[in-house]
Design a protein around this motif. Structure first.
Motif, PDB file in Angstrom:
ATOM      1  N   ALA A  36       0.945  -1.248   0.131  1.00  0.00           N
ATOM      2  CA  ALA A  36       0.013  -0.148   0.049  1.00  0.00           C
ATOM      3  C   ALA A  36       0.806   1.123  -0.117  1.00  0.00           C
ATOM      4  CB  ALA A  36      -0.971   0.001   1.313  1.00  0.00           C
ATOM      5  N   GLU A  37       1.965   1.304   0.718  1.00  0.00           N
ATOM      6  CA  GLU A  37       2.766   2.131   0.914  1.00  0.00           C
ATOM      7  C   GLU A  37       3.405   2.776  -0.560  1.00  0.00           C
ATOM      8  OE1 GLU A  37       6.344   1.824   3.437  1.00  0.00           O
ATOM      9  OE2 GLU A  37       7.000   4.035   3.026  1.00  0.00           O
ATOM     10  N   ARG A  38       3.580   1.661  -1.328  1.00  0.00           N
ATOM     11  CA  ARG A  38       4.216   1.656  -2.881  1.00  0.00           C
ATOM     12  C   ARG A  38       3.198   2.128  -3.740  1.00  0.00           C
ATOM     13  NH1 ARG A  38       7.335   3.030  -5.457  1.00  0.00           N
ATOM     14  NH2 ARG A  38       8.820   1.531  -6.284  1.00  0.00           N
ATOM     15  N   GLY A  39       1.909   2.306  -3.117  1.00  0.00           N
ATOM     16  CA  GLY A  39       0.775   2.439  -4.181  1.00  0.00           C
ATOM     17  C   GLY A  39       0.067   1.173  -4.779  1.00  0.00           C
ATOM     18  N   ILE A  40       0.462  -0.070  -4.353  1.00  0.00           N
ATOM     19  CA  ILE A  40      -0.082  -1.186  -4.803  1.00  0.00           C
ATOM     20  C   ILE A  40      -1.348  -1.621  -4.110  1.00  0.00           C
ATOM     21  CG2 ILE A  40       0.694  -3.500  -5.503  1.00  0.00           C
ATOM     22  CD1 ILE A  40       3.672  -2.394  -5.645  1.00  0.00           C
ATOM     23  N   GLY A  41      -2.109  -2.052  -4.827  1.00  0.00           N
ATOM     24  CA  GLY A  41      -3.534  -2.451  -4.165  1.00  0.00           C
ATOM     25  C   GLY A  41      -3.386  -4.180  -4.094  1.00  0.00           C
ATOM     26  N   ALA A  42      -4.110  -4.550  -2.993  1.00  0.00           N
ATOM     27  CA  ALA A  42      -4.148  -6.084  -2.974  1.00  0.00           C
ATOM     28  C   ALA A  42      -5.030  -6.539  -2.175  1.00  0.00           C
ATOM     29  CB  ALA A  42      -2.719  -6.449  -2.071  1.00  0.00           C
ATOM     30  N   SER A  43      -5.456  -7.646  -2.236  1.00  0.00           N
ATOM     31  CA  SER A  43      -6.484  -8.066  -1.284  1.00  0.00           C
ATOM     32  C   SER A  43      -6.151  -9.457  -0.668  1.00  0.00           C
ATOM     33  CB  SER A  43      -7.906  -8.686  -1.914  1.00  0.00           C
ATOM     34  OG  SER A  43      -7.706  -9.800  -2.902  1.00  0.00           O
ATOM     35  N   LEU A  44      -6.736 -10.133   0.361  1.00  0.00           N
ATOM     36  CA  LEU A  44      -6.413 -11.267   1.033  1.00  0.00           C
ATOM     37  C   LEU A  44      -7.112 -12.314   0.708  1.00  0.00           C
ATOM     38  CD1 LEU A  44      -4.122 -12.438   2.842  1.00  0.00           C
ATOM     39  CD2 LEU A  44      -5.503 -11.772   4.836  1.00  0.00           C
ATOM     40  N   GLN A  45      -6.582 -13.487   0.252  1.00  0.00           N
ATOM     41  CA  GLN A  45      -7.530 -14.505   0.009  1.00  0.00           C
ATOM     42  C   GLN A  45      -7.371 -15.889   0.437  1.00  0.00           C
ATOM     43  OE1 GLN A  45     -10.300 -13.810  -2.060  1.00  0.00           O
ATOM     44  NE2 GLN A  45      -9.365 -11.721  -1.894  1.00  0.00           N
ATOM     45  N   HIS A  46      -8.375 -16.695   0.548  1.00  0.00           N
ATOM     46  CA  HIS A  46      -8.112 -18.088   1.439  1.00  0.00           C
ATOM     47  C   HIS A  46      -8.651 -19.086   0.530  1.00  0.00           C
ATOM     48  CE1 HIS A  46      -7.463 -15.126   4.496  1.00  0.00           C
ATOM     49  NE2 HIS A  46      -6.834 -15.808   4.826  1.00  0.00           N
ATOM     50  N   TYR A  47      -7.948 -19.891  -0.421  1.00  0.00           N
ATOM     51  CA  TYR A  47      -8.391 -20.978  -1.050  1.00  0.00           C
ATOM     52  C   TYR A  47      -7.977 -22.451  -0.605  1.00  0.00           C
ATOM     53  CZ  TYR A  47     -11.189 -17.726  -3.710  1.00  0.00           C
ATOM     54  OH  TYR A  47     -11.827 -16.519  -3.946  1.00  0.00           O
ATOM     55  N   THR A  48      -7.190 -22.246   0.377  1.00  0.00           N
ATOM     56  CA  THR A  48      -6.705 -23.527   1.197  1.00  0.00           C
ATOM     57  C   THR A  48      -7.757 -24.365   1.863  1.00  0.00           C
ATOM     58  OG1 THR A  48      -6.311 -22.273   3.155  1.00  0.00           O
ATOM     59  CG2 THR A  48      -4.609 -22.863   1.714  1.00  0.00           C
ATOM     60  N   PRO A  49      -7.896 -25.528   2.020  1.00  0.00           N
ATOM     61  CA  PRO A  49      -6.794 -26.409   1.529  1.00  0.00           C
ATOM     62  C   PRO A  49      -6.996 -26.966  -0.090  1.00  0.00           C
ATOM     63  CG  PRO A  49      -8.514 -27.726   2.869  1.00  0.00           C
ATOM     64  CD  PRO A  49      -9.178 -26.316   2.738  1.00  0.00           C
ATOM     65  N   LEU A  50      -8.008 -26.424  -0.796  1.00  0.00           N
ATOM     66  CA  LEU A  50      -8.422 -26.893  -2.191  1.00  0.00           C
ATOM     67  C   LEU A  50      -7.251 -26.853  -2.923  1.00  0.00           C
ATOM     68  CD1 LEU A  50     -11.870 -24.919  -2.682  1.00  0.00           C
ATOM     69  CD2 LEU A  50     -11.706 -27.416  -2.544  1.00  0.00           C
ATOM     70  N   VAL A  51      -6.400 -25.621  -2.683  1.00  0.00           N
ATOM     71  CA  VAL A  51      -5.566 -25.342  -3.807  1.00  0.00           C
ATOM     72  C   VAL A  51      -3.920 -25.947  -3.428  1.00  0.00           C
ATOM     73  CG1 VAL A  51      -6.490 -23.318  -4.867  1.00  0.00           C
ATOM     74  CG2 VAL A  51      -4.747 -23.061  -3.088  1.00  0.00           C
ATOM     75  N   ASP A  52      -3.868 -26.520  -2.129  1.00  0.00           N
ATOM     76  CA  ASP A  52      -2.673 -26.817  -1.747  1.00  0.00           C
ATOM     77  C   ASP A  52      -1.784 -27.892  -2.570  1.00  0.00           C
ATOM     78  OD1 ASP A  52      -3.691 -25.826   0.237  1.00  0.00           O
ATOM     79  OD2 ASP A  52      -3.436 -26.950   2.031  1.00  0.00           O
ATOM     80  N   ASP A  53      -2.438 -29.085  -2.981  1.00  0.00           N
ATOM     81  CA  ASP A  53      -1.662 -29.959  -3.677  1.00  0.00           C
ATOM     82  C   ASP A  53      -1.276 -29.301  -4.897  1.00  0.00           C
ATOM     83  OD1 ASP A  53      -2.098 -31.766  -1.939  1.00  0.00           O
ATOM     84  OD2 ASP A  53      -3.638 -32.773  -2.908  1.00  0.00           O
ATOM     85  N   MET A  54      -2.320 -28.606  -5.498  1.00  0.00           N
ATOM     86  CA  MET A  54      -1.743 -27.821  -7.003  1.00  0.00           C
ATOM     87  C   MET A  54      -0.497 -27.069  -6.991  1.00  0.00           C
ATOM     88  SD  MET A  54      -2.363 -24.566  -8.214  1.00  0.00           S
ATOM     89  CE  MET A  54      -3.725 -23.874  -7.633  1.00  0.00           C
ATOM     90  N   VAL A  55      -0.618 -26.284  -5.522  1.00  0.00           N
ATOM     91  CA  VAL A  55       0.640 -25.363  -5.581  1.00  0.00           C
ATOM     92  C   VAL A  55       1.887 -26.000  -5.251  1.00  0.00           C
ATOM     93  CG1 VAL A  55       1.429 -23.547  -3.787  1.00  0.00           C
ATOM     94  CG2 VAL A  55      -0.691 -23.530  -4.521  1.00  0.00           C
ATOM     95  N   GLN A  56       1.816 -27.343  -4.385  1.00  0.00           N
ATOM     96  CA  GLN A  56       2.980 -28.073  -4.208  1.00  0.00           C
ATOM     97  C   GLN A  56       3.594 -28.708  -5.606  1.00  0.00           C
ATOM     98  OE1 GLN A  56       2.289 -30.890  -1.032  1.00  0.00           O
ATOM     99  NE2 GLN A  56       2.995 -29.060   0.430  1.00  0.00           N
ATOM    100  N   THR A  57       2.638 -29.105  -6.463  1.00  0.00           N
ATOM    101  CA  THR A  57       3.160 -29.872  -7.575  1.00  0.00           C
ATOM    102  C   THR A  57       3.568 -28.658  -8.643  1.00  0.00           C
ATOM    103  OG1 THR A  57       1.272 -31.209  -7.435  1.00  0.00           O
ATOM    104  CG2 THR A  57       2.239 -30.979  -9.551  1.00  0.00           C
TER     105      THR A  57
END
Ligand SMILES: Cc1cc2nc3c(=O)[nH]c(=O)nc-3n(C[C@H](O)[C@H](O)[C@H](O)COP(=O)(O)O)c2cc1C
Length: 199
Positions: free
Chosen positions: A139-160
């Motif tokens: 935010a300090e650098r002028g960049i927007g963001a949000s916080l998301q939670h798709y665990t545990p659905l995406v855990d295996d995909m991320v690891q692979t």
């Protein structure tokens, strides 16, 4: 005059309307994210937080694979809003994946048995601080963001896909990018209901 720390905290908001451009190089943004996590406190200075930073096509791949995972469980008639949401995250410049290393948690439990029950919670608390630090630094650098939670659905995909060690437990995903719209309105509850001060 430069902004105070509190003003930067107030600048951080949830931003869903993201664009690809960034006000700095990828290297700079990586340094910013790394520094924010590096200087976040952790119990016994255990430094349990880990992050994978995805830019451009890698970030788009994450949200596209997440969309396909969700497609299997979201009823077809409700999928349009999921589809739009995934596309809005993919429209950003990148995504930070936040993890906590469970090997660090186990190591602390073995080393300090008296606090064994507390370490999983300490790790999550520290991870939350790291997420807040990164969100606010962006935010300090002028960049927007949000916080998301798709665990545990995406855990295996991320690891692979990104060869993440099995001991890294995924907690949150933070899509980020240039602001492409205003923030939603935000209300605050009465201070008297939240705070007690005795003097
Ligand atoms: C622990 C935590 C979990 C959250 N989870 C989500 C989430 O899964 N999806 C989402 O869109 N926002 C999520 N948020 C964002 C909150 O909804 C948001 O921070 C809150 O409404 C206040 O708005 P602000 O971020 O603009 O100040 C989360 C925030 C926190 C602190």
């Amino acid at each position: 005059m430069s902004k105070t720390f509190l003003e930067h905290i107030k600048t951080r908001r949830t931003q869903y309307a993201l664009g690809k451009e960034l006000p700095g190089s990828q290297q700079e943004i990586v340094r910013l994210i790394q520094d924010a996590i590096k200087h976040t406190p952790s119990s016994f200075n255990s430094q349990s937080s880990r992050a994978v930073i995805l830019f451009g096509k890698e970030s788009e791949k994450f949200w596209s694979l997440t969309k396909e995972i969700l497609r299997k469980i979201v009823p077809a008639e409700n999928f349009a809003s999921t589809d739009a949401k995934m596309n809005s995250f993919a429209a950003g410049a990148g995504t930070v994946l936040f993890f906590e290393d469970q090997n660090v948690v186990k190591g602390l439990q073995e080393k300090f048995p008296l606090y064994a029950d507390a370490f999983p919670s300490f790790s999550v608390q520290s991870g939350g601080m790291a997420q807040f630090a990164v969100w606010t630094a962006l935010a300090e650098r002028g960049i927007g963001a949000s916080l998301q939670h798709y665990t545990p659905l995406v855990d295996d995909m991320v690891q692979t896909e990104w060869h993440v060690p099995v001991s890294w437990k995924l907690y949150a995903q933070m899509p980020f990018g240039v602001h492409k719209g205003p923030f939603a309105d935000k209300t605050f509850m009465d201070d008297n209901e939240r705070f007690k001060v005795y003097a």
